[in-house]
Design a protein around this motif. Structure first.
Motif, PDB file in Angstrom:
ATOM      1  N   LYS A 162       4.290   5.428  -5.366  1.00 60.70           N
ATOM      2  CA  LYS A 162       4.384   5.610  -7.048  1.00 60.70           C
ATOM      3  C   LYS A 162       3.202   6.226  -7.679  1.00 60.70           C
ATOM      4  O   LYS A 162       3.261   7.205  -9.159  1.00 60.70           O
ATOM      5  CB  LYS A 162       4.454   3.784  -7.684  1.00 60.70           C
ATOM      6  CG  LYS A 162       5.168   3.048  -7.852  1.00 60.70           C
ATOM      7  CD  LYS A 162       4.599   1.477  -7.912  1.00 60.70           C
ATOM      8  CE  LYS A 162       5.654   0.696  -7.696  1.00 60.70           C
ATOM      9  NZ  LYS A 162       5.097  -0.647  -7.804  1.00 60.70           N
ATOM     10  N   GLN A 163       1.991   6.931  -7.136  1.00 57.81           N
ATOM     11  CA  GLN A 163       1.232   7.612  -7.482  1.00 57.81           C
ATOM     12  C   GLN A 163       1.045   8.596  -7.028  1.00 57.81           C
ATOM     13  O   GLN A 163       0.218   9.483  -7.534  1.00 57.81           O
ATOM     14  CB  GLN A 163      -0.238   7.024  -6.503  1.00 57.81           C
ATOM     15  CG  GLN A 163      -0.771   5.612  -7.427  1.00 57.81           C
ATOM     16  CD  GLN A 163      -1.736   4.532  -6.926  1.00 57.81           C
ATOM     17  OE1 GLN A 163      -2.560   5.514  -5.948  1.00 57.81           O
ATOM     18  NE2 GLN A 163      -2.028   3.715  -7.132  1.00 57.81           N
ATOM     19  N   THR A 164       2.721   8.746  -6.471  1.00 59.56           N
ATOM     20  CA  THR A 164       2.866  10.806  -5.335  1.00 59.56           C
ATOM     21  C   THR A 164       1.654  10.994  -5.139  1.00 59.56           C
ATOM     22  O   THR A 164       0.594  12.720  -4.959  1.00 59.56           O
ATOM     23  CB  THR A 164       2.999  11.440  -6.571  1.00 59.56           C
ATOM     24  OG1 THR A 164       2.285  11.549  -7.677  1.00 59.56           O
ATOM     25  CG2 THR A 164       4.290  10.808  -6.759  1.00 59.56           C
ATOM     26  N   ILE A 168      -2.028   6.036   8.235  1.00 63.20           N
ATOM     27  CA  ILE A 168      -1.415   6.548   7.505  1.00 63.20           C
ATOM     28  C   ILE A 168      -3.201   6.909   6.102  1.00 63.20           C
ATOM     29  O   ILE A 168      -3.557   5.473   6.009  1.00 63.20           O
ATOM     30  CB  ILE A 168      -0.105   6.276   5.922  1.00 63.20           C
ATOM     31  CG1 ILE A 168       0.609   6.116   7.010  1.00 63.20           C
ATOM     32  CG2 ILE A 168      -0.151   7.174   5.667  1.00 63.20           C
ATOM     33  CD1 ILE A 168       1.950   4.843   6.594  1.00 63.20           C
ATOM     34  N   LYS A 169      -2.648   7.536   5.718  1.00 62.62           N
ATOM     35  CA  LYS A 169      -4.604   7.928   4.634  1.00 62.62           C
ATOM     36  C   LYS A 169      -4.497   8.825   3.945  1.00 62.62           C
ATOM     37  O   LYS A 169      -3.770  10.014   3.936  1.00 62.62           O
ATOM     38  CB  LYS A 169      -5.627   8.152   6.098  1.00 62.62           C
ATOM     39  CG  LYS A 169      -5.843   9.332   6.042  1.00 62.62           C
ATOM     40  CD  LYS A 169      -7.136   9.349   7.302  1.00 62.62           C
ATOM     41  CE  LYS A 169      -7.577  10.856   6.630  1.00 62.62           C
ATOM     42  NZ  LYS A 169      -8.311  11.614   8.004  1.00 62.62           N
ATOM     43  N   PRO A 170      -4.532   8.110   2.211  1.00 64.55           N
ATOM     44  CA  PRO A 170      -4.697   9.438   1.343  1.00 64.55           C
ATOM     45  C   PRO A 170      -5.826  10.551   1.020  1.00 64.55           C
ATOM     46  O   PRO A 170      -6.240  10.960   2.292  1.00 64.55           O
ATOM     47  CB  PRO A 170      -5.641   9.099   0.511  1.00 64.55           C
ATOM     48  CG  PRO A 170      -5.293   6.758   0.383  1.00 64.55           C
ATOM     49  CD  PRO A 170      -5.218   7.507   2.442  1.00 64.55           C
ATOM     50  N   LYS A 171      -5.176  11.935   1.464  1.00 62.16           N
ATOM     51  CA  LYS A 171      -5.572  12.788   1.818  1.00 62.16           C
ATOM     52  C   LYS A 171      -6.831  13.394   0.830  1.00 62.16           C
ATOM     53  O   LYS A 171      -7.026  13.193  -0.474  1.00 62.16           O
ATOM     54  CB  LYS A 171      -4.547  14.434   1.233  1.00 62.16           C
ATOM     55  CG  LYS A 171      -4.014  14.598   2.826  1.00 62.16           C
ATOM     56  CD  LYS A 171      -3.337  15.792   2.688  1.00 62.16           C
ATOM     57  CE  LYS A 171      -4.092  16.708   3.618  1.00 62.16           C
ATOM     58  NZ  LYS A 171      -3.182  18.441   3.076  1.00 62.16           N
ATOM     59  N   GLN A 179       0.779  -1.403   0.173  1.00 64.63           N
ATOM     60  CA  GLN A 179       0.218   0.037  -0.229  1.00 64.63           C
ATOM     61  C   GLN A 179       0.928   1.377   0.360  1.00 64.63           C
ATOM     62  O   GLN A 179       0.767   2.296  -0.455  1.00 64.63           O
ATOM     63  CB  GLN A 179      -1.136  -0.009   1.028  1.00 64.63           C
ATOM     64  CG  GLN A 179      -2.100   1.270   1.380  1.00 64.63           C
ATOM     65  CD  GLN A 179      -2.746   0.871   2.302  1.00 64.63           C
ATOM     66  OE1 GLN A 179      -2.799   1.160   3.387  1.00 64.63           O
ATOM     67  NE2 GLN A 179      -4.020   1.791   2.714  1.00 64.63           N
ATOM     68  N   VAL A 180       1.848   1.135   0.482  1.00 68.64           N
ATOM     69  CA  VAL A 180       3.112   2.202   0.725  1.00 68.64           C
ATOM     70  C   VAL A 180       4.161   2.255  -0.309  1.00 68.64           C
ATOM     71  O   VAL A 180       3.675   4.040  -1.289  1.00 68.64           O
ATOM     72  CB  VAL A 180       3.521   2.594   2.185  1.00 68.64           C
ATOM     73  CG1 VAL A 180       4.739   3.307   1.955  1.00 68.64           C
ATOM     74  CG2 VAL A 180       3.162   2.436   3.815  1.00 68.64           C
ATOM     75  N   GLN A 181       3.600   1.119  -1.155  1.00 68.24           N
ATOM     76  CA  GLN A 181       4.752   1.637  -2.300  1.00 68.24           C
ATOM     77  C   GLN A 181       4.082   2.176  -3.349  1.00 68.24           C
ATOM     78  O   GLN A 181       4.013   3.062  -4.715  1.00 68.24           O
ATOM     79  CB  GLN A 181       5.108   0.331  -2.732  1.00 68.24           C
ATOM     80  CG  GLN A 181       6.587  -0.670  -2.419  1.00 68.24           C
ATOM     81  CD  GLN A 181       7.417   0.261  -2.051  1.00 68.24           C
ATOM     82  OE1 GLN A 181       8.025   0.514  -1.452  1.00 68.24           O
ATOM     83  NE2 GLN A 181       7.882   0.707  -3.254  1.00 68.24           N
ATOM     84  N   ASN A 182       2.819   1.596  -3.527  1.00 63.33           N
ATOM     85  CA  ASN A 182       2.059   2.098  -4.115  1.00 63.33           C
ATOM     86  C   ASN A 182       1.710   3.896  -3.516  1.00 63.33           C
ATOM     87  O   ASN A 182       1.231   4.356  -4.879  1.00 63.33           O
ATOM     88  CB  ASN A 182      -0.007   1.534  -4.465  1.00 63.33           C
ATOM     89  CG  ASN A 182      -0.369   0.580  -5.118  1.00 63.33           C
ATOM     90  OD1 ASN A 182       0.892  -0.178  -5.749  1.00 63.33           O
ATOM     91  ND2 ASN A 182      -0.755  -0.283  -4.055  1.00 63.33           N
ATOM     92  N   LEU A 183       1.478   4.598  -2.867  1.00 59.21           N
ATOM     93  CA  LEU A 183       1.661   5.652  -2.799  1.00 59.21           C
ATOM     94  C   LEU A 183       2.427   6.625  -2.930  1.00 59.21           C
ATOM     95  O   LEU A 183       2.325   7.355  -2.930  1.00 59.21           O
ATOM     96  CB  LEU A 183       1.190   6.030  -0.935  1.00 59.21           C
ATOM     97  CG  LEU A 183      -0.250   5.178  -0.450  1.00 59.21           C
ATOM     98  CD1 LEU A 183       0.083   5.305   0.987  1.00 59.21           C
ATOM     99  CD2 LEU A 183      -1.749   6.292  -0.465  1.00 59.21           C
TER     100      LEU A 183
END
Length: 71
Positions: free
Chosen positions: A20-22, A67-70, A14-18
């Motif tokens: 990569k996707q900035t 950790i959560k996406p804004k 999940q963190v790796q995807n965050l």
């Protein structure tokens, strides 16, 4: 002893995807502090986040509540 970085774990992926996707994220720390920015990298023990001014902060994973996406 070197701790293996286990990319089969969902939390690592999940963190790796965050990264990569900035994706902008919010980190809530166990101290109650909140950090926002983009995740630059992670290793077995830490995550580095860059804020809107490109100021980098390295955070021990043990200090993170979530950790959560804004939005």
């Amino acid at each position: 002893m070197i701790t293996e970085f286990d990319t089969s774990l969902p939390s690592i992926r999940q963190v790796q995807n965050l990264i990569k996707q900035t994706t902008p994220v919010e980190f809530k720390l166990l101290t109650g502090d909140v950090l926002t920015g983009r995740v630059l990298w992670q290793d077995a023990h830490c995550i580095c986040i860059a804020d809107e001014n490109s100021q980098q902060t390295t955070v021990w994973k043990q200090a993170i509540a979530y950790i959560k996406p804004k939005s």
